[in-house]
Scaffold this active site. Structure first.
Site, short mmCIF file in Angstrom:
data_model
loop_
_atom_site.label_atom_id
_atom_site.label_comp_id
_atom_site.label_asym_id
_atom_site.label_seq_id
_atom_site.Cartn_x
_atom_site.Cartn_y
_atom_site.Cartn_z
N LEU A 169 0.81 -1.21 0.00
CA LEU A 169 0.00 0.00 0.00
C LEU A 169 0.85 1.26 0.00
O LEU A 169 0.34 2.34 -0.27
CB LEU A 169 -0.93 0.01 1.22
CG LEU A 169 -1.97 -1.11 1.30
CD1 LEU A 169 -2.74 -1.02 2.61
CD2 LEU A 169 -2.92 -1.03 0.12
N GLY A 170 2.12 1.12 0.30
CA GLY A 170 2.99 2.28 0.34
C GLY A 170 4.14 2.06 1.30
O GLY A 170 4.12 1.14 2.11
N VAL A 195 3.78 -0.56 4.32
CA VAL A 195 2.45 -0.99 4.74
C VAL A 195 1.86 -1.88 3.65
O VAL A 195 1.87 -1.52 2.47
CB VAL A 195 1.52 0.21 5.02
CG1 VAL A 195 0.12 -0.29 5.40
CG2 VAL A 195 2.09 1.08 6.13
N ASP A 213 5.02 12.81 14.70
CA ASP A 213 5.24 12.77 13.25
C ASP A 213 3.94 13.06 12.50
O ASP A 213 3.58 12.37 11.54
CB ASP A 213 5.79 11.40 12.83
CG ASP A 213 6.43 11.43 11.44
OD1 ASP A 213 6.85 12.52 10.99
OD2 ASP A 213 6.52 10.37 10.81
#
Length: 234
Positions: free
Chosen positions: A21-22, A29, A143
């Site tokens: 997913l990235g 992920v 973050d």
């Protein structure tokens, strides 16, 4: 060193990786399928640098466990992605999370341009509520950025990736002078290495909302040195 993960791999004896997913600085992920419950989930693969492997491994494992512990306190909040558990597989920790269908705020702005006023207000309210809940629980996200804000296809706005979150009572796990986070969204005091405060998350939220409304990051720089100059000199 652990082998690179791939689609079809089984994690923790029950999570089958489906597709990526990235990825970011600390990991990737995946969309995965829980073969015990027959439901889709998201699972974050934490990358461990080859240099000083044991030290880095122990720190990342502690950070992954801390994310699960922190997120468990916030799992019922409607604007925070739920973390279910942490498993260790293939020599690295994996964080099992709620699967959110949609895209990140960063991706949304890249695809559709700056947010209209009403949507920007919705995002701001959702993130303020998420951070308020985290701060009330003694947790600093550390973050907050557009890539860590999920725009769900059903209209929900969720804050994710508490991977470098720290409870006020936790010990600091990083070496002195090490900056963990995304400098262009970090408050000056964090870049200077000073004590974290809830207001530092709000600074990052402000930078995130600026990008959502204007379409560009207010503090993007060409080199990491520029951030250190900003952090020291204002």
């Amino acid at each position: 060193m652990a082998q690179e993960a791939s689609a079809g791999q089984l994690i923790g004896g029950k999570y089958r990786l489906v597709s990526s997913l990235g990825s970011g600085g600390f990991g990737r992920v995946w969309k995965a399928h829980d073969e015990h419950l027959d439901v889709d989930i998201a699972i974050k693969e934490i990358w461990l640098p080859p240099a000083q492997f044991e030290e880095e491994y122990n720190e990342r494992l502690k950070r992954a466990a801390r994310e699960a512990r922190s997120a468990a306190k916030l799992r019922d909040h409607p604007n925070i992605v739920t973390v279910h558990e942490v498993v260790v597989e293939a020599g690295r920790p994996w964080i099992v999370m709620q699967l959110v269908n949609g895209c990140s705020l960063d991706e949304y702005v890249r695809q559709h341009g700056p947010l209209p006023r009403d949507l920007a207000l919705k995002v701001a309210r959702a993130l303020l509520e998420a951070l308020d809940a985290a701060h009330r629980a003694g947790i600093l996200h550390r973050d907050v950025k557009p890539a860590n804000v999920m725009m769900a296809s059903d209209g929900r706005i969720l804050l994710t990736d508490f991977g470098i979150a720290r409870h006020k009572d936790d010990t600091v796990l990083t070496a002195s002078g090490t900056v963990i986070g995304s400098p262009e969204y970090m408050a000056p005091e964090r870049i200077r290495g000073r004590a974290d405060m809830p207001v530092s998350d709000l600074f990052s939220l402000g930078a995130t909302l600026f990008q959502a409304i204007e379409g560009i990051s207010p503090f993007r720089r060409e080199t990491s040195m520029a951030f250190h100059v900003r952090g020291v000199d204002g």
